[in-house]
Design an enzyme around this catalytic site. Sequence first.
Site, mmCIF file in Angstrom:
data_model
loop_
_atom_site.group_PDB
_atom_site.id
_atom_site.type_symbol
_atom_site.label_atom_id
_atom_site.label_comp_id
_atom_site.label_asym_id
_atom_site.label_seq_id
_atom_site.Cartn_x
_atom_site.Cartn_y
_atom_site.Cartn_z
ATOM 1 C CG ASN A 127 -1.602 1.210 1.787
ATOM 2 O OD1 ASN A 127 -2.368 2.010 0.714
ATOM 3 N ND2 ASN A 127 -0.711 2.181 3.012
ATOM 4 C CE1 TYR A 144 0.052 7.623 -7.130
ATOM 5 C CE2 TYR A 144 -1.765 8.506 -8.368
ATOM 6 C CZ TYR A 144 -1.058 7.795 -7.471
ATOM 7 O OH TYR A 144 -2.298 6.984 -6.423
ATOM 8 C CG PHE A 181 -2.555 10.321 -2.752
ATOM 9 C CD1 PHE A 181 -2.382 9.609 -2.700
ATOM 10 C CD2 PHE A 181 -3.390 11.674 -3.590
ATOM 11 C CE1 PHE A 181 -1.459 9.557 -4.267
ATOM 12 C CE2 PHE A 181 -3.160 10.861 -4.813
ATOM 13 C CZ PHE A 181 -1.706 10.025 -4.960
HETATM 14 P P1 NDP Z 1 -1.164 7.851 2.793
HETATM 15 O O1 NDP Z 1 -0.374 9.665 2.693
HETATM 16 O O2 NDP Z 1 -2.048 8.593 3.917
HETATM 17 O O3 NDP Z 1 -0.615 6.894 3.080
HETATM 18 C C1 NDP Z 1 0.795 6.264 2.822
HETATM 19 C C2 NDP Z 1 1.687 5.611 3.413
HETATM 20 O O4 NDP Z 1 2.019 4.818 2.954
HETATM 21 C C3 NDP Z 1 1.924 6.386 4.656
HETATM 22 O O5 NDP Z 1 1.334 5.114 5.874
HETATM 23 C C4 NDP Z 1 2.725 6.098 4.778
HETATM 24 O O6 NDP Z 1 3.758 6.289 5.589
HETATM 25 C C5 NDP Z 1 3.261 5.214 3.749
HETATM 26 N N1 NDP Z 1 4.939 5.540 2.688
HETATM 27 C C6 NDP Z 1 5.259 6.691 1.856
HETATM 28 N N2 NDP Z 1 6.224 6.542 0.644
HETATM 29 C C7 NDP Z 1 7.193 5.054 2.301
HETATM 30 C C8 NDP Z 1 8.062 4.642 2.327
HETATM 31 N N3 NDP Z 1 9.152 5.115 1.390
HETATM 32 N N4 NDP Z 1 8.386 3.072 2.957
HETATM 33 C C9 NDP Z 1 7.725 2.989 3.700
HETATM 34 N N5 NDP Z 1 6.043 4.113 3.867
HETATM 35 C C10 NDP Z 1 5.518 4.798 3.175
HETATM 36 O O7 NDP Z 1 -2.266 8.084 1.329
HETATM 37 P P2 NDP Z 1 -2.759 7.270 0.957
HETATM 38 O O8 NDP Z 1 -3.354 6.296 2.534
HETATM 39 O O9 NDP Z 1 -4.347 7.674 0.255
HETATM 40 O O10 NDP Z 1 -2.345 5.677 0.305
HETATM 41 C C11 NDP Z 1 -1.709 4.973 -0.134
HETATM 42 C C12 NDP Z 1 -2.109 4.082 -1.297
HETATM 43 O O11 NDP Z 1 -2.515 3.822 -1.990
HETATM 44 C C13 NDP Z 1 -1.038 4.578 -2.003
HETATM 45 O O12 NDP Z 1 -0.115 3.789 -2.875
HETATM 46 C C14 NDP Z 1 -1.541 5.760 -3.413
HETATM 47 O O13 NDP Z 1 -0.734 5.736 -4.232
HETATM 48 C C15 NDP Z 1 -3.144 4.467 -3.321
HETATM 49 N N6 NDP Z 1 -4.019 5.620 -3.781
HETATM 50 C C16 NDP Z 1 -4.684 6.736 -2.877
HETATM 51 C C17 NDP Z 1 -5.307 7.565 -3.248
HETATM 52 C C18 NDP Z 1 -6.305 8.188 -2.824
HETATM 53 O O14 NDP Z 1 -6.841 9.582 -3.550
HETATM 54 N N7 NDP Z 1 -5.621 8.941 -1.157
HETATM 55 C C19 NDP Z 1 -6.465 6.779 -4.806
HETATM 56 C C20 NDP Z 1 -6.028 5.502 -5.065
HETATM 57 C C21 NDP Z 1 -3.895 5.212 -5.000
HETATM 58 P P3 NDP Z 1 5.091 6.945 6.234
HETATM 59 O O15 NDP Z 1 5.325 8.809 6.291
HETATM 60 O O16 NDP Z 1 4.757 6.767 8.315
HETATM 61 O O17 NDP Z 1 6.348 6.740 6.018
HETATM 62 C C1 8X3 Z 2 -4.746 8.386 -6.976
HETATM 63 C C2 8X3 Z 2 -5.948 8.643 -7.162
HETATM 64 O O1 8X3 Z 2 -6.663 10.867 -9.679
HETATM 65 O O2 8X3 Z 2 -5.638 11.231 -7.954
HETATM 66 O O3 8X3 Z 2 -4.402 7.386 -6.925
HETATM 67 O O4 8X3 Z 2 -4.876 9.758 -9.274
HETATM 68 S S1 8X3 Z 2 -6.077 9.630 -8.284
#
Ligand code: NDP
Ligand code: 8X3
Length: 264
Positions: free
Chosen positions: A96, A162, A200
């Site tokens: 994730n 991305y 995010f």
């Molecule tokens: P968040 O920023 O809330 O969560 C991201 C998580 O990834 C955090 O826990 C962060 O923790 C961890 N992280 C980032 N970089 C690293 C690293 N180098 N090593 C270990 N952990 C890492 O975002 P989301 O919950 O929204 O995102 C989670 C996933 O969902 C991502 O892959 C994102 O691309 C995907 N996604 C998100 C969407 C959205 O609209 N929010 C839509 C579709 C997909 P820490 O900083 O403590 O390391």
């Molecule tokens: C995150 C959704 O539409 O911002 O993965 O790329 S979008």
Amino acid sequence: MIGMNARADSRDGGKDGPLAGRRAWISGASSGIGLACARALRGAGAELVLCARRADRLQQLTVELGGAGVLALDVTDRAAVERELAGMEVDIVINNAGLALGVDKLSAGDPADWQRVIDTNVMGVLSVTRALLPGMLARGRGDVLMIGSVAGRQVYPGGGVYCASKHAVRAIYEALRLEHVGSGVRFSTVDPGMVTNTEFSNVRLRGDEARVKAVYQGVDPLQPQDVAEAVLWILTRPPHVNVGELVLWASAQASTTSVHRRPG
Ligand code: NDP
Ligand code: 8X3
């Protein structure tokens, strides 16, 4: 690795539920979707190994969840991933951890940002999977689940790198499923559209609150719990069912570039 407490191999088998007796690795468990997955899987009885860079967040979460293994790990540090995950036995891998940085056109993007996005979203997934999958294959069971994105299916201006990274995640998922058909290990990708109440957009827009607010203005986006429920549903299907790809949109979003917003 940014610092680690207790190597995450204490077992707590005391919880009931459909995932009782199964041990799940979740990267990016310190916020957003990963955090919601941790809560959902723990609620279903799984033992957890929580990974992120912010150890303090993970520690707080273990208290809330009544116990979990914690690994403060940067998934871009391949040597640390190999070292810390060596020999770790898990039944579920949720890849994730991920991020986007900026909304610049490719002609103006910062290569350092590109590198970080690719290192985290692609190399991180590969390194973690390479470390944990062989044990699952040897045991003949398990689930490897990607949190992809609709950005792995469509592209949009300002999202080139991305989107490329999430297209790569989908390719990795597809290759894994082809490579290991019949192994007993299932491979899935959950691809959400816009999800709020995560960090995010704060990360992508570097804390510019006004711009972050504008992303979700006039929309009811997905919540992290919506994604976690989909993940839980996939993991609790019977062994002969492999939910391969699950795309989850907010009702108000038709594509990465088509979002219906309430006026005002
Ligand atoms: P968040 O920023 O809330 O969560 C991201 C998580 O990834 C955090 O826990 C962060 O923790 C961890 N992280 C980032 N970089 C690293 C690293 N180098 N090593 C270990 N952990 C890492 O975002 P989301 O919950 O929204 O995102 C989670 C996933 O969902 C991502 O892959 C994102 O691309 C995907 N996604 C998100 C969407 C959205 O609209 N929010 C839509 C579709 C997909 P820490 O900083 O403590 O390391
Ligand atoms: C995150 C959704 O539409 O911002 O993965 O790329 S979008």
